[in-house]
Scaffold this motif. Structure first.
Motif, PDB file in Angstrom:
ATOM      1  N   UNK A 130      -8.773  -1.961   5.705  1.00 16.05           N
ATOM      2  CA  UNK A 130      -8.332  -2.497   4.409  1.00 16.05           C
ATOM      3  C   UNK A 130      -8.509  -4.008   4.306  1.00 16.05           C
ATOM      4  N   UNK A 131      -8.993  -4.626   5.371  1.00 22.16           N
ATOM      5  CA  UNK A 131      -9.252  -6.063   5.345  1.00 22.16           C
ATOM      6  C   UNK A 131      -8.018  -6.930   5.447  1.00 22.16           C
ATOM      7  N   UNK A 132      -6.998  -6.441   6.149  1.00 21.78           N
ATOM      8  CA  UNK A 132      -5.788  -7.244   6.374  1.00 21.78           C
ATOM      9  C   UNK A 132      -5.565  -7.370   7.873  1.00 21.78           C
ATOM     10  N   UNK A 133      -4.758  -8.360   8.264  1.00 19.35           N
ATOM     11  CA  UNK A 133      -4.509  -8.616   9.687  1.00 19.35           C
ATOM     12  C   UNK A 133      -3.715  -7.499  10.342  1.00 19.35           C
ATOM     13  N   UNK A 134      -2.607  -7.119   9.679  1.00 16.82           N
ATOM     14  CA  UNK A 134      -1.796  -6.043  10.234  1.00 16.82           C
ATOM     15  C   UNK A 134      -0.971  -5.400   9.132  1.00 16.82           C
ATOM     16  N   UNK A 135      -0.478  -4.203   9.419  1.00  9.84           N
ATOM     17  CA  UNK A 135       0.352  -3.471   8.476  1.00  9.84           C
ATOM     18  C   UNK A 135       1.692  -3.150   9.125  1.00  9.84           C
ATOM     19  N   UNK A 136       2.731  -3.227   8.321  1.00 13.38           N
ATOM     20  CA  UNK A 136       4.051  -2.797   8.768  1.00 13.38           C
ATOM     21  C   UNK A 136       4.674  -1.985   7.642  1.00 13.38           C
ATOM     22  N   UNK A 137       5.737  -1.288   7.952  1.00  6.70           N
ATOM     23  CA  UNK A 137       6.398  -0.490   6.927  1.00  6.70           C
ATOM     24  C   UNK A 137       7.171  -1.399   5.987  1.00  6.70           C
ATOM     25  N   UNK A 138       7.088  -1.106   4.699  1.00  8.20           N
ATOM     26  CA  UNK A 138       7.857  -1.853   3.716  1.00  8.20           C
ATOM     27  C   UNK A 138       9.324  -1.480   3.841  1.00  8.20           C
ATOM     28  N   UNK A 139      10.184  -2.428   3.591  1.00  7.87           N
ATOM     29  CA  UNK A 139      11.623  -2.195   3.713  1.00  7.87           C
ATOM     30  C   UNK A 139      12.128  -1.306   2.577  1.00  7.87           C
ATOM     31  N   UNK A 140      13.269  -0.644   2.791  1.00  7.68           N
ATOM     32  CA  UNK A 140      13.865   0.143   1.710  1.00  7.68           C
ATOM     33  C   UNK A 140      14.154  -0.717   0.473  1.00  7.68           C
ATOM     34  N   UNK A 141      14.515  -1.976   0.682  1.00 10.65           N
ATOM     35  CA  UNK A 141      14.800  -2.878  -0.441  1.00 10.65           C
ATOM     36  C   UNK A 141      13.538  -3.165  -1.254  1.00 10.65           C
ATOM     37  N   UNK A 142      12.428  -3.375  -0.567  1.00 10.90           N
ATOM     38  CA  UNK A 142      11.152  -3.632  -1.255  1.00 10.90           C
ATOM     39  C   UNK A 142      10.689  -2.364  -1.977  1.00 10.90           C
TER      40      UNK A 142
ATOM     41  N   UNK B 248       0.835  -1.195   0.000  1.00  8.42           N
ATOM     42  CA  UNK B 248       0.000   0.000   0.000  1.00  8.42           C
ATOM     43  C   UNK B 248       0.874   1.251   0.000  1.00  8.42           C
ATOM     44  N   UNK B 249       0.448   2.240  -0.745  1.00 12.78           N
ATOM     45  CA  UNK B 249       0.998   3.580  -0.643  1.00 12.78           C
ATOM     46  C   UNK B 249      -0.114   4.423  -0.045  1.00 12.78           C
ATOM     47  N   UNK B 250       0.090   4.882   1.168  1.00 15.69           N
ATOM     48  CA  UNK B 250      -0.923   5.633   1.907  1.00 15.69           C
ATOM     49  C   UNK B 250      -0.511   7.096   1.932  1.00 15.69           C
ATOM     50  N   UNK B 251      -1.406   7.953   1.459  1.00 13.56           N
ATOM     51  CA  UNK B 251      -1.145   9.389   1.384  1.00 13.56           C
ATOM     52  C   UNK B 251      -2.078  10.084   2.370  1.00 13.56           C
ATOM     53  N   UNK B 252      -1.487  10.791   3.302  1.00 14.24           N
ATOM     54  CA  UNK B 252      -2.228  11.406   4.396  1.00 14.24           C
ATOM     55  C   UNK B 252      -1.758  12.849   4.594  1.00 14.24           C
ATOM     56  N   UNK B 253      -2.552  13.672   5.252  1.00 17.08           N
ATOM     57  CA  UNK B 253      -2.057  15.014   5.568  1.00 17.08           C
ATOM     58  C   UNK B 253      -0.777  14.923   6.400  1.00 17.08           C
ATOM     59  N   UNK B 254       0.114  15.858   6.167  1.00 16.26           N
ATOM     60  CA  UNK B 254       1.438  15.836   6.791  1.00 16.26           C
ATOM     61  C   UNK B 254       1.392  15.652   8.305  1.00 16.26           C
ATOM     62  N   UNK B 255       0.482  16.317   8.983  1.00 15.97           N
ATOM     63  CA  UNK B 255       0.473  16.293  10.443  1.00 15.97           C
ATOM     64  C   UNK B 255      -0.203  15.063  11.030  1.00 15.97           C
ATOM     65  N   UNK B 256      -0.866  14.245  10.219  1.00 18.44           N
ATOM     66  CA  UNK B 256      -1.601  13.084  10.723  1.00 18.44           C
ATOM     67  C   UNK B 256      -0.681  11.949  11.131  1.00 18.44           C
ATOM     68  N   UNK B 257      -1.089  11.265  12.202  1.00 18.46           N
ATOM     69  CA  UNK B 257      -0.424  10.024  12.610  1.00 18.46           C
ATOM     70  C   UNK B 257      -1.440   8.904  12.402  1.00 18.46           C
ATOM     71  N   UNK B 258      -1.220   8.099  11.366  1.00 18.43           N
ATOM     72  CA  UNK B 258      -2.180   7.066  10.984  1.00 18.43           C
ATOM     73  C   UNK B 258      -2.141   5.917  12.000  1.00 18.43           C
ATOM     74  N   UNK B 259      -3.319   5.479  12.397  1.00 22.91           N
ATOM     75  CA  UNK B 259      -3.463   4.321  13.279  1.00 22.91           C
ATOM     76  C   UNK B 259      -3.389   3.079  12.393  1.00 22.91           C
ATOM     77  N   UNK B 260      -2.219   2.442  12.361  1.00 24.75           N
ATOM     78  CA  UNK B 260      -1.999   1.318  11.451  1.00 24.75           C
ATOM     79  C   UNK B 260      -2.889   0.118  11.771  1.00 24.75           C
ATOM     80  N   UNK B 261      -3.182  -0.098  13.022  1.00 27.78           N
ATOM     81  CA  UNK B 261      -4.043  -1.230  13.391  1.00 27.78           C
ATOM     82  C   UNK B 261      -5.456  -1.015  12.842  1.00 27.78           C
TER      83      UNK B 261
END
Length: 164
Positions: free
Chosen positions: A74-86, A55-68
């Motif tokens: 989005x219908x997934x179990x959990x989200x984590x940040x993608x690695x720089x390699x990915x 996912x590429x999530x675009x949010x207002x700069x000041x927002x802190x997205x609740x990943x859970x």
């Protein structure tokens, strides 16, 4: 990057470009850039470790997205940040360069674009042109036109945020 500008020119999409020193965080960008007449964005490259959805999530700069909460929406179990390699393998980007315009590099349609409704309703948006040494100001109507040209759609929603 040249291909991005060529595509914008081909589609007659105007933009204003501001060159600056490399920035890696929203805070750095805010310090370096003047107050520009466009919505400031924060871009998160996320993945669901179980399904491998990206996912590429675009949010207002000041927002802190609740990943859970976002994972649930989005219908997934959990989200984590993608690695720089990915990030490099899928979008050809480095950290600090993630941008709404990265969809031009997603030739396999591997990344789902999720945009906060506040950003989607803005008249203009600030975004990197695939590198973190410049910022473009571009109309959202033109971004929508670019996405349509690419055959891509955004999932637009009110993103859940962390409340302090």
């Amino acid at each position: 990057m040249v291909a991005l500008y060529s595509l914008l020119d081909q589609l007659a999409i105007p933009y204003q470009r501001i060159d600056h020193a490399p920035v890696f965080t929203c805070e750095e960008a805010s310090r370096l850039l003047p107050n520009l007449p466009a919505a400031k964005t924060k871009n998160l490259f996320l993945r669901d470790p179980k399904s491998e959805r990206l996912f590429l999530v675009v949010t207002p700069e000041q927002s802190r997205v609740d990943l859970k909460a976002l994972a649930s929406a989005l219908g997934v179990k959990r989200l984590s940040f993608g690695s720089p390699e990915r990030l490099e393998a899928v979008l050809g980007l480095t950290p600090g360069s993630v941008t709404l315009l990265a969809m031009v590099r997603d030739r396999e349609s591997a990344v789902e674009l999720v945009v906060d409704e506040t950003i989607w309703q803005a008249e203009r948006v600030q975004c990197h042109p695939l590198v973190n040494t410049a910022t473009l100001l571009i109309r959202l109507d033109d971004v929508r036109r670019l996405l349509a040209h690419l055959g891509r759609e955004a999932t637009v929603m009110r993103l859940p945020v962390v409340v302090d």
